[in-house]
Design an enzyme around this catalytic site. Structure first.
Site, PDB file in Angstrom:
ATOM      1  N   ASP A 118       0.792  -1.230   0.000  1.00  0.00           N
ATOM      2  CA  ASP A 118       0.000   0.000   0.000  1.00  0.00           C
ATOM      3  C   ASP A 118       0.822   1.278   0.000  1.00  0.00           C
ATOM      4  O   ASP A 118       0.264   2.370  -0.156  1.00  0.00           O
ATOM      5  CB  ASP A 118      -0.957   0.000   1.192  1.00  0.00           C
ATOM      6  CG  ASP A 118      -2.033  -1.063   1.048  1.00  0.00           C
ATOM      7  OD1 ASP A 118      -2.586  -1.176  -0.061  1.00  0.00           O
ATOM      8  OD2 ASP A 118      -2.309  -1.775   2.028  1.00  0.00           O
ATOM      9  N   ASP A 178      -5.899  -5.130  -6.225  1.00  0.00           N
ATOM     10  CA  ASP A 178      -5.651  -3.737  -5.823  1.00  0.00           C
ATOM     11  C   ASP A 178      -4.204  -3.325  -6.108  1.00  0.00           C
ATOM     12  O   ASP A 178      -3.902  -2.159  -6.354  1.00  0.00           O
ATOM     13  CB  ASP A 178      -5.915  -3.528  -4.325  1.00  0.00           C
ATOM     14  CG  ASP A 178      -7.057  -4.336  -3.755  1.00  0.00           C
ATOM     15  OD1 ASP A 178      -7.352  -5.421  -4.291  1.00  0.00           O
ATOM     16  OD2 ASP A 178      -7.648  -3.909  -2.754  1.00  0.00           O
TER      17      ASP A 178
HETATM   18  N1  GLY Z   1      -7.174  -1.717  -1.212  1.00  0.00           N
HETATM   19  C1  GLY Z   1      -8.100  -2.038  -0.205  1.00  0.00           C
HETATM   20  C2  GLY Z   1      -9.499  -1.965  -0.645  1.00  0.00           C
HETATM   21  O1  GLY Z   1      -9.804  -1.709  -1.783  1.00  0.00           O
HETATM   22  O2  GLY Z   1     -10.347  -2.171   0.211  1.00  0.00           O
END
Ligand code: GLY
Length: 401
Positions: A118, A178
């Site tokens: 992230d 993601d």
């Molecule tokens: N990247 C975490 C979500 O989309 O919840």
């Protein structure tokens, strides 16, 4: 006679669709300034509520509507600073620039993050936007450090970045859809530093994700875990979606955005083809509601009563507007028509909060992780971020402003 009738009908349909497009454009010309006005006032109020502690960043609200905050460690910490940058871009207002700089500083320490993927969201949405808009000379160093941190998670044998470190007993090497979003930081770093290893990592990750995350219908799994000895997928599952085989809406939107971005940054047409295939899956999906705000999962069992997810709609709208610039006139019209419907819906009272409500967030009705009973039908900082990004993109690309 038959042929004349068919031609006449064709002209009528073409004229109707043209006039729909111009009606949408006119509506958005009015709605965008209204949304920006509310967003700016909400952002000032949000900033004020967070000024007592320089570590705080907004996240969502609790069941009583009370603001939930995070520190910079949370994956979404870069979105509020990024929203402030978009508001500065939309208004040119220097006090918003000062706030954006101030909140961007709050996430700087995350440039050292190596225990999850992230770091890309955290640093690129904050520092990345700040650098794009102001060329602040101190920002690239932070962004390069962050790119190096992210690249420590790349395993050359597997050819992918490892997304998560938790649940190690279950997943050997989990990669989530993601993660596509965080390749943008690597591609920026490659361009800025001339170090092509960042580029190679991003391309390998995107190629393997296309190969292993996507199903024949161009929907995707949320999590694909790889066998660390063979480098082959060992499990295809979900974490935030309804089931392993379902289409978790935000995941589909991350993929659409990710491959659109990959084409923009590399010019490789296989990414454009992938983005178009994902867009086709999404915009023609029988479970996409008429207002184009997706249910939290395209396969949620309680559709049409399932919760909607405004964050997926914002991400999807932003991606479709960008993708519309890379395709022929027919597809452009289709993509913009869906994105416009999404922006019109999100800008309506059903989704856009009144000033002074909604914990000072802009959009209502997002879903974070329903199977974990977390963040169900709430505002989420990243829904606001991608909505504002979509407004910027629409203004630039369609309204030419
Ligand atoms: N990247 C975490 C979500 O989309 O919840």
């Amino acid at each position: 006679m038959k042929r004349q009738l068919a031609y006449f009908l064709f002209i009528v349909v073409a004229l109707l669709s043209e006039s729909c497009a111009s009606v949408n454009k006119k509506r958005l010309e009015k709605l965008i300034p209204q949304s920006v006005n509310v967003a700016v006032r909400q952002a000032y109020a949000m900033s004020e509520s967070l000024k007592s502690d320089t570590m705080l960043l907004p996240k969502s609200v609790d069941a009583d509507g009370k603001l939930l905050t995070s520190d910079s460690r949370w994956w979404g910490s870069g979105f509020f600073p990024g929203s402030l940058w978009y508001l500065y871009e939309l208004t040119g207002n220097d006090s918003l620039r000062m706030l954006a700089e101030n909140f961007t500083k709050r996430v700087e320490r995350e440039k050292w993050t190596t225990n999850n993927h992230d770091v890309g969201f955290m640093i690129y949405c904050s520092f990345g936007n700040g650098y794009r808009i102001t060329e602040n000379a101190s920002y690239p160093d932070v962004m390069l450090t962050a790119a190096r941190s992210l690249s420590t998670r790349y395993n050359s044998k597997i050819g992918l970045i490892r997304s998560w470190d938790f649940n190690k007993q279950h997943w050997q090497y989990p990669v989530i859809i993601d993660n596509m979003m965080n390749l943008e930081l690597l591609l920026w770093a490659a361009r800025y530093s001339g170090d092509s290893s960042f580029y190679r990592m991003a391309v390998s990750h995107a190629d393997k994700t296309a190969e292993n995350h996507y199903r024949p219908d161009n929907s995707c799994y949320h999590v694909v875990s790889y066998d660390i000895n063979t480098g082959k997928p060992e499990k295809r599952e979900t974490w935030q979606g309804y089931s392993h085989s379902s289409s978790w809406s935000r995941g589909q939107a991350w993929g659409l955005y990710g491959y659109t971005m990959m084409f923009r940054e590399t010019g490789l047409t296989r990414y454009l083809d992938k983005a178009k295939a994902i867009a086709s899956y999404l915009i023609n999906h029988p479970n996409l509601p008429a207002d184009k705000i997706p249910y939290w999962d395209f396969d949620a069992p309680d559709i049409p009563n399932a919760k909607r997810d405004a964050s997926s709609a914002s991400i999807m709208a932003s991606a479709l507007i960008e993708l519309s610039d890379f395709v022929d006139a027919k597809l452009k019209k289709q993509y913009l028509s869906v994105a416009e419907s999404q922006l019109i819906s999100l800008s309506s009272p059903a989704y856009r909060a009144e000033f002074g409500t909604n914990g000072n967030f802009l959009l209502k009705h997002s879903v974070g992780a329903l199977p974990l009973s977390s963040e169900i039908d709430v505002p989420l900082t990243y829904a606001d971020y991608y909505y504002l990004e979509a407004l910027c993109r629409y203004k630039r690309s369609v309204l030419n402003k």
